[in-house]
Design a protein around this motif. Structure first.
Motif, PDB file in Angstrom:
ATOM      1  N   LEU A  28       0.839  -1.198   0.000  1.00 20.49           N
ATOM      2  CA  LEU A  28       0.000   0.000   0.000  1.00 20.49           C
ATOM      3  C   LEU A  28       0.879   1.255   0.000  1.00 20.49           C
ATOM      4  O   LEU A  28       1.983   1.233   0.547  1.00 20.49           O
ATOM      5  CB  LEU A  28      -0.920  -0.002   1.229  1.00 20.49           C
ATOM      6  N   PRO A  29       0.381   2.352  -0.606  1.00 13.81           N
ATOM      7  CA  PRO A  29       1.203   3.558  -0.680  1.00 13.81           C
ATOM      8  C   PRO A  29       1.495   4.131   0.700  1.00 13.81           C
ATOM      9  O   PRO A  29       0.614   4.142   1.563  1.00 13.81           O
ATOM     10  CB  PRO A  29       0.346   4.532  -1.514  1.00 13.81           C
ATOM     11  N   GLY A  30       2.714   4.553   0.900  1.00 16.09           N
ATOM     12  CA  GLY A  30       3.089   5.213   2.155  1.00 16.09           C
ATOM     13  C   GLY A  30       3.326   4.245   3.303  1.00 16.09           C
ATOM     14  O   GLY A  30       3.550   4.662   4.430  1.00 16.09           O
ATOM     15  N   ILE A  31       3.231   2.939   3.053  1.00 17.44           N
ATOM     16  CA  ILE A  31       3.437   1.957   4.124  1.00 17.44           C
ATOM     17  C   ILE A  31       4.678   1.126   3.811  1.00 17.44           C
ATOM     18  O   ILE A  31       4.683   0.310   2.907  1.00 17.44           O
ATOM     19  CB  ILE A  31       2.194   1.058   4.307  1.00 17.44           C
ATOM     20  N   GLY A  32       5.721   1.366   4.571  1.00 17.80           N
ATOM     21  CA  GLY A  32       6.936   0.568   4.403  1.00 17.80           C
ATOM     22  C   GLY A  32       6.809  -0.714   5.194  1.00 17.80           C
ATOM     23  O   GLY A  32       5.792  -0.963   5.840  1.00 17.80           O
ATOM     24  N   GLU A  33       7.882  -1.513   5.160  1.00 21.64           N
ATOM     25  CA  GLU A  33       7.817  -2.812   5.823  1.00 21.64           C
ATOM     26  C   GLU A  33       7.653  -2.662   7.341  1.00 21.64           C
ATOM     27  O   GLU A  33       6.964  -3.455   7.980  1.00 21.64           O
ATOM     28  CB  GLU A  33       9.046  -3.646   5.494  1.00 21.64           C
TER      29      GLU A  33
END
Ligand SMILES: [Zn+2]
Length: 197
Positions: free
Chosen positions: A16-21
Motif C-alpha cells: 500500500l502507498p506510504g506503508i513501508g515494511e
C-alpha cells in the motif's frame, strides 16, 4: 521474523502507498492483537469490495448501483459540470460545499512523458453529455500540477467546438495541487475565483 500468515499479511500491507515494511509489521501485529472479529470484518469487506462498488455509468463516480447518488440527486444544479481526475478529488470538493452541480471523473490525466495521451481521457462521453444535458459551464478541477494543467489545456481546446463555457479553478490550491489535501476554505475560494479557459 515470524513466518506464514503474518509474513503474508506484512507483504500485502507493505504494497500500500506510504506503508513501508516497518509500518506493515506494526499494523499486522496490531491486527493480530485485536478481537478476531475485526480481522474477519476487514477481510469480508476487502473480499467483495470490487463486486460491491460500481462505477457510475454517467459520471464515473463510485457508488453502489448503475448511477451514483450525485447523478440521482434531483436537487443538484443541472447545468454545471465539474471535471476531476479522481473520485478522491470529487469527495474533497463535496466536503468544501461550494459546488452544487454534477461531476465528470476522468480516472486519468494526460502524462505525455509517461505515454498517457488523450486517447486515455473519456472525452467522447464528456462531449456527448454536455450536449445531452444542456451543460452551460464546465469547471475543470484537475490538480494544479504539470499533468493537471496539461489536461486542463487539452480539455479547453477539445471543448471549444461545443460552445460550452469552460473555466478553471483558481490557483489558491497549494502548488502541486493535490485537491484531496487542500482545506475546505481554500478549495471553496478556488471555486469562487475560477477563470475562463
Ligand atoms: Zn454519477
Amino acid at each position: 521474523m515470524a513466518d506464514g500468515p503474518i509474513t503474508e499479511l506484512v507483504e500485502l500491507l507493505a504494497r500500500l502507498p506510504g506503508i513501508g515494511e516497518r509500518t506493515a509489521t506494526r499494523l499486522a501485529f496490531h491486527i493480530l492483537g485485536l478481537e478476531p472479529d475485526y480481522a474477519r470484518a476487514l477481510g469480508r469487506t476487502l473480499a467483495d469490495l470490487h463486486e460491491r462498488v460500481k462505477r457510475c455509468e454517467l459520471c464515473g463516480n463510485f457508488g453502489v448501483s448503475q448511477r451514483c447518488a450525485i447523478c440521482l440527486d434531483a436537487r443538484r444544479e443541472p447545468h454545471q459540470l465539474c471535471v476531476v481526475a479522481r473520485v478522491q478529488d470529487l469527495i474533497a470538493i463535496e466536503r468544501s460545499g461550494r459546488f452544487r452541480g454534477r461531476y465528470h471523473v476522468l480516472h486519468a490525466l494526460l502524462a505525455p512523458l509517461e505515454g498517457v495521451g488523450p486517447d486515455r481521457l473519456p472525452l467522447a462521453a464528456l462531449i456527448e453529455r454536455i450536449g445531452r444535458e444542456g451543460i452551460e459551464e464546465v469547471i475543470v478541477a484537475t490538480p494544479l500540477s504539470v499533468d493537471g494543467e496539461a489536461t486542463s489545456m487539452y480539455l479547453a481546446q477539445a471543448l471549444r467546438a461545443t460552445g460550452v463555457r469552460t473555466t478553471r479553478i483558481a490557483s489558491g490550491v497549494p502548488h502541486g495541487g493535490d485537491l484531496e489535501f487542500t482545506d475546505q476554505v481554500t478549495l471553496g475560494r478556488a471555486f469562487e475565483g475560477r477563470r475562463e479557459l
